[in-house]
Scaffold this motif. Structure first.
Motif, short mmCIF file in Angstrom:
data_model
loop_
_atom_site.label_atom_id
_atom_site.label_comp_id
_atom_site.label_asym_id
_atom_site.label_seq_id
_atom_site.Cartn_x
_atom_site.Cartn_y
_atom_site.Cartn_z
N LEU A 1 0.83 -1.21 0.00
CA LEU A 1 0.00 0.00 0.00
C LEU A 1 0.87 1.26 0.00
N ALA A 2 2.00 1.20 0.69
CA ALA A 2 2.93 2.33 0.64
C ALA A 2 3.43 2.57 -0.78
N GLU A 3 3.67 1.50 -1.53
CA GLU A 3 4.07 1.62 -2.94
C GLU A 3 2.98 2.33 -3.75
N VAL A 4 1.73 1.95 -3.51
CA VAL A 4 0.62 2.58 -4.23
C VAL A 4 0.58 4.08 -3.95
N GLU A 5 0.64 4.43 -2.67
CA GLU A 5 0.54 5.84 -2.30
C GLU A 5 1.75 6.64 -2.79
N HIS A 6 2.94 6.05 -2.71
CA HIS A 6 4.14 6.74 -3.18
C HIS A 6 4.05 7.01 -4.69
N ALA A 7 3.57 6.03 -5.45
CA ALA A 7 3.47 6.19 -6.90
C ALA A 7 2.52 7.32 -7.29
N HIS A 8 1.59 7.64 -6.40
CA HIS A 8 0.60 8.66 -6.71
C HIS A 8 0.86 9.97 -5.96
N GLY A 9 2.06 10.08 -5.40
CA GLY A 9 2.44 11.34 -4.77
C GLY A 9 1.86 11.58 -3.40
N HIS A 10 1.29 10.54 -2.78
CA HIS A 10 0.70 10.69 -1.44
C HIS A 10 1.77 10.33 -0.41
N THR A 11 2.73 11.21 -0.25
CA THR A 11 3.89 10.90 0.59
C THR A 11 3.51 10.63 2.04
N ASP A 12 2.60 11.43 2.58
CA ASP A 12 2.22 11.24 3.99
C ASP A 12 1.62 9.86 4.22
N PHE A 13 0.72 9.45 3.33
CA PHE A 13 0.11 8.13 3.48
C PHE A 13 1.15 7.03 3.29
N ALA A 14 2.05 7.21 2.32
CA ALA A 14 3.08 6.21 2.09
C ALA A 14 3.96 6.03 3.33
N VAL A 15 4.35 7.14 3.93
CA VAL A 15 5.18 7.07 5.14
C VAL A 15 4.42 6.40 6.28
N THR A 16 3.12 6.72 6.39
CA THR A 16 2.30 6.11 7.45
C THR A 16 2.25 4.59 7.29
N TYR A 17 1.97 4.12 6.07
CA TYR A 17 1.91 2.68 5.84
C TYR A 17 3.27 2.02 6.12
N LEU A 18 4.35 2.66 5.72
CA LEU A 18 5.69 2.10 5.97
C LEU A 18 5.98 2.03 7.47
N ARG A 19 5.54 3.05 8.19
CA ARG A 19 5.76 3.03 9.64
C ARG A 19 5.03 1.85 10.28
N TYR A 20 3.78 1.63 9.88
CA TYR A 20 3.04 0.50 10.43
C TYR A 20 3.68 -0.83 10.01
N ALA A 21 4.17 -0.90 8.77
CA ALA A 21 4.82 -2.13 8.30
C ALA A 21 6.08 -2.41 9.12
N THR A 22 6.85 -1.37 9.37
CA THR A 22 8.08 -1.52 10.16
C THR A 22 7.76 -1.98 11.58
N GLU A 23 6.73 -1.36 12.19
CA GLU A 23 6.34 -1.74 13.54
C GLU A 23 5.86 -3.20 13.58
N ALA A 24 5.11 -3.61 12.55
CA ALA A 24 4.61 -4.98 12.51
C ALA A 24 5.74 -5.98 12.40
N MET A 25 6.75 -5.67 11.60
CA MET A 25 7.89 -6.57 11.47
C MET A 25 8.71 -6.63 12.75
N ALA A 26 8.73 -5.52 13.50
CA ALA A 26 9.53 -5.48 14.71
C ALA A 26 8.92 -6.29 15.85
N ILE A 27 7.60 -6.46 15.79
CA ILE A 27 6.91 -7.19 16.85
C ILE A 27 6.92 -8.68 16.50
N GLN A 28 7.67 -9.45 17.23
CA GLN A 28 7.70 -10.89 17.01
C GLN A 28 6.40 -11.48 17.54
N ALA A 29 5.85 -12.43 16.79
CA ALA A 29 4.61 -13.06 17.22
C ALA A 29 4.84 -13.76 18.55
N PRO A 30 4.14 -13.34 19.62
CA PRO A 30 4.37 -13.95 20.92
C PRO A 30 3.88 -15.39 20.97
#
Length: 728
Positions: A696-725
């Motif tokens: 989704l960040a790729e979609v938003e970045h391709a269409h110039g929606h930088t804020d949304f792209a950054v938001t999706y990437l932040r959530y993706a990064t946080e999700a990867m950082a949280i190991q499944a307990p």
């Protein structure tokens, strides 16, 4: 040309109608209208007969044409309006039924149908007024009972809970064999402090005596089904609420990820219309079966013929339930869960899913079902069901507590007004005295209507809440979650506490003051706060309730710190651990199955049953020890493992990136739309999936929606950082 007074065709039409011969009546109506286009009976009967014959589209067309020719024929219009109500087209029915009562102001049934329509549109003051006209004009006990039912439902929504119960009880006394009166009364009694759980149980047993007991001699014995202990079981979820309804906040994750190695998931849907959420359900489940419009016996036969091993009823005594169908015992094991916080009373319902906090150890006597206490909260919450991607948008992020800008604390409630009894409002009035600068915000249905707001506001003032410190906000589903940006501290009603509302406000970072009760209805928030680890917000009495609210309001800086950290706590707690809940729910289903098998093999022999259970546990399939691979429903009947969905997503992104860069900000190219749609399907199956978020960040970045792209990437990064307990 109008028919003559001695019209032979009118007699034939009437005879076909009386005989219920709908094909003949349809043919006679059409034949008559070809030569007499304004024939009164033919115009009145054609749409009705088409509906009875199962052709609703043709019926609507016939009624619409007839209404244009006979715009002031009340009999025609009331049938037209009834059909629209049956099909869930309530907005279209309203002006028709409003005209009907103008044409027939002395007909009770017409007023009752208008009241029914208003309820479906949440126009409760108008609906209540219509119900009172229906009572005034009732000519017999049938019309009075109908009017009482409409009056009761609107009274409840307007906060007149005791009066609504009285209406229900009068309706039951008039007609003990009408199930809706029991259902309404049982639901409304939960909000009345004067009604004990013993009272609720006794009425539920009366429901069983009227609607369940007569069917018991015809229950199937299920001797012919496969009794293997570890085979893949067919689980049937029965509900009218697989749509835009609060039930879906707790069911979607389970439908999507119940372990398909062990279970096949079938949805039985009992509502006339579908929406985008229903469509998602079709993707999640292995089979989707509509049972709306069938008789209870036919519904039961449909469930049985589908080969269901365990039925899970999601409604209980709530609207559009299938309890009469389940009273036929269409499955060997039948389980109550989620929709109704008390007993169904039915002997055909074997178990009820709950947990050890919300239903404490001494609660078993309040149920006809056998309680199965999960080792985690009895349900698991997922926000934003109407727009799954909205949860990542900035306006739904937790904001600083509003008292920082306002200079005063705002207490608030967004619960159903029927839960706000005089006892609740009186305590809140005492809180306003204790915190002199505070405000109280109450959101509820119809509070945007001046007459309703004035009446409710006057009631609040009588309970000690100063008018100038009270803010009444009309319920608007578009503002769900957003109203909490205006509330510093939420106040829970009692004895019927918040449910979905409690989850919503905690996810938005708002702390909650709740009264710890003794029974499930008054312990919903107790269970939620306990599994969150926030028992310090639970009061044992009114004095403690006031003290907790005052303490939270006394330190704005600490309140703000708490608010900004609360969402992360909620998402990492059992309240939103879908993996935890789904695992234990599946485990519970299997335990129920093994217990049933043991009872079948060793009836009335507890020792033999226990030995059989012990032996089967030793035969547990070892491959099931590994966690299941999540699945994604790409379309109805097509479910793929999550890694395969990831590969499809990444292929779609690469295909889209090979094309020329989009020329504008709007996502119009089909290739990028495909990425967005598949990413949303993945996130509906597996929330916070990092691959879907990155796409989704790729979609938003391709269409110039930088804020949304950054938001999706932040959530993706946080999700990867949280190991499944690990499950615990």
């Amino acid at each position: 040309m109008k028919p003559t007074r001695h019209d032979p065709m009118a007699g034939r039409l009437q005879a076909a109608h009386a005989a219920g011969n709908w094909p003949l009546l349809i043919r006679l109506c059409r034949q008559t209208l070809r030569t007499h286009p304004r024939h009164l009976k033919a115009l009145r009967f054609l749409g009705f007969a088409l509906h009875e014959n199962g052709d609703n589209n043709a019926a609507l067309e016939a009624f619409q044409k007839a209404a244009s020719l006979l715009p002031n024929d009340a009999e025609l219009l009331v049938n037209y309006g009834n059909l629209l109500l049956t099909l869930g087209r309530n907005g279209e029915a309203l002006p028709i039924l409003e005209k009907v009562v103008q044409l027939r102001p002395d007909h009770s049934t017409c007023w009752s149908r208008l009241a029914q329509c208003c309820y479906l549109l949440t126009l409760h003051q108008q609906g209540f007024d219509a119900s009172q006209r229906a009572l005034e004009t009732a000519q017999n006990k049938y019309q009075r009972a109908d009017a009482l039912m409409q009056s009761a439902t609107h009274r409840r929504e307007l906060g007149q809970i005791r009066e609504s119960i009285a209406d229900c009880k009068e309706g039951i006394a008039l007609f003990p064999d009408v199930p809706h009166n029991y259902t309404n009364c049982l639901l409304f009694m939960l909000a009345d402090p004067d009604c004990t759980m013993h009272d609720v149980l006794q009425l539920a047993k009366a429901y069983e005596a009227h609607f369940g007991a007569p069917l018991r001699p015809q229950w199937p014995d299920f001797a012919d089904i496969d009794h293997s202990p570890w085979r893949r079981l067919r689980i049937g979820f029965v509900s009218a609420d697989l749509r835009n309804h609060s039930v879906m906040y707790f069911v979607e994750g389970l439908l999507a990820q119940l372990d398909r190695r062990m279970f096949e998931v079938v949805a039985f849907y009992n509502f006339p219309t579908e929406d985008i959420i229903t469509e998602r359900v079709r993707h999640h489940v292995d089979q989707f079966v509509s049972i709306h419009g069938l008789t209870p016996a036919a519904q039961a036969q449909t469930i049985k013929s589908t080969g269901i091993d365990i039925v899970v009823d999601l409604a209980g005594h709530t609207g559009n339930n299938c309890l009469q169908a389940l009273a036929h015992k269409p499955a060997p094991i039948q389980v109550s869960w989620l929709g109704y916080p008390a007993t169904t009373g039915l002997q055909s319902m074997d178990h009820k899913f709950t947990d050890e906090i919300t239903d404490p150890a001494d609660a078993d006597q309040e149920y006809s079902e056998r309680l199965y206490r999960l080792p985690t909260l009895f349900c698991c919450y997922r926000p934003m069901i109407r727009g799954p991607l909205l949860r990542y948008q900035p306006k739904y992020l937790v904001r600083p507590t509003p008292a920082l800008a306002n200079g005063y604390v705002t207490f608030g409630s967004c619960n159903n007004l029927g839960k706000l009894t005089d006892e609740v409002l009186s305590l809140w009035g005492r809180l306003m005295d204790a915190v002199p600068n505070a405000r109280l915000l109450i959101e509820g249905k119809n509070l945007d209507i001046p007459e309703t707001a004035m009446a409710f506001g006057a009631r609040c003032v009588r309970m000690g809440i100063p008018q100038e410190r009270l803010e009444l906000v009309g319920l608007d589903l578009h503002n769900q979650y957003l109203t909490y940006h205006r509330i510093d501290i939420a106040l829970d009603p009692f004895p019927l506490t918040g449910g979905t509302t409690t989850f919503d406000l905690l996810w938005m970072g708002v702390p909650l003051v709740s009264m710890e009760g003794q029974h499930f209805r008054s312990r919903l928030s107790t269970g939620i706060l306990s599994y969150l680890g926030r028992t310090e917000w639970l009061a044992h009495d009114e004095t403690a309730y006031l003290q907790i609210a005052q303490a939270l309001a006394s330190d704005i800086a600490e309140l703000n710190h708490l608010r900004l950290s609360l969402r992360q706590q909620v998402e990492q707690s059992p309240l939103m651990r879908e993996d935890l809940h789904t695992h234990y729910f599946g485990e519970g289903l299997r335990v129920m199955w093994l217990q049933w098998l043991a009872q079948q093999q060793h009836p009335n022999d507890e020792s033999g049953q226990q030995q059989a259970m012990t032996q089967w546990v030793q035969e547990y399939p070892p491959e099931w020890n590994d966690p299941p691979t999540p699945g994604v429903g790409l379309e109805p009947g097509k479910r793929v493992p999550l890694p395969e969905a990831h590969a499809l997503l990444q292929d779609l992104v690469e295909q889209a990136k090979t094309q020329a860069a989009p020329s504008g900000n709007t996502i119009e190219d089909r290739r990028w739309i495909n990425v967005t749609e598949l990413a949303e399907k993945v996130l509906c199956a597996v929330p916070h999936d990092p691959v879907a978020l990155a796409c989704l960040a790729e979609v938003e970045h391709a269409h110039g929606h930088t804020d949304f792209a950054v938001t999706y990437l932040r959530y993706a990064t946080e999700a990867m950082a949280i190991q499944a307990p690990v499950l615990q």
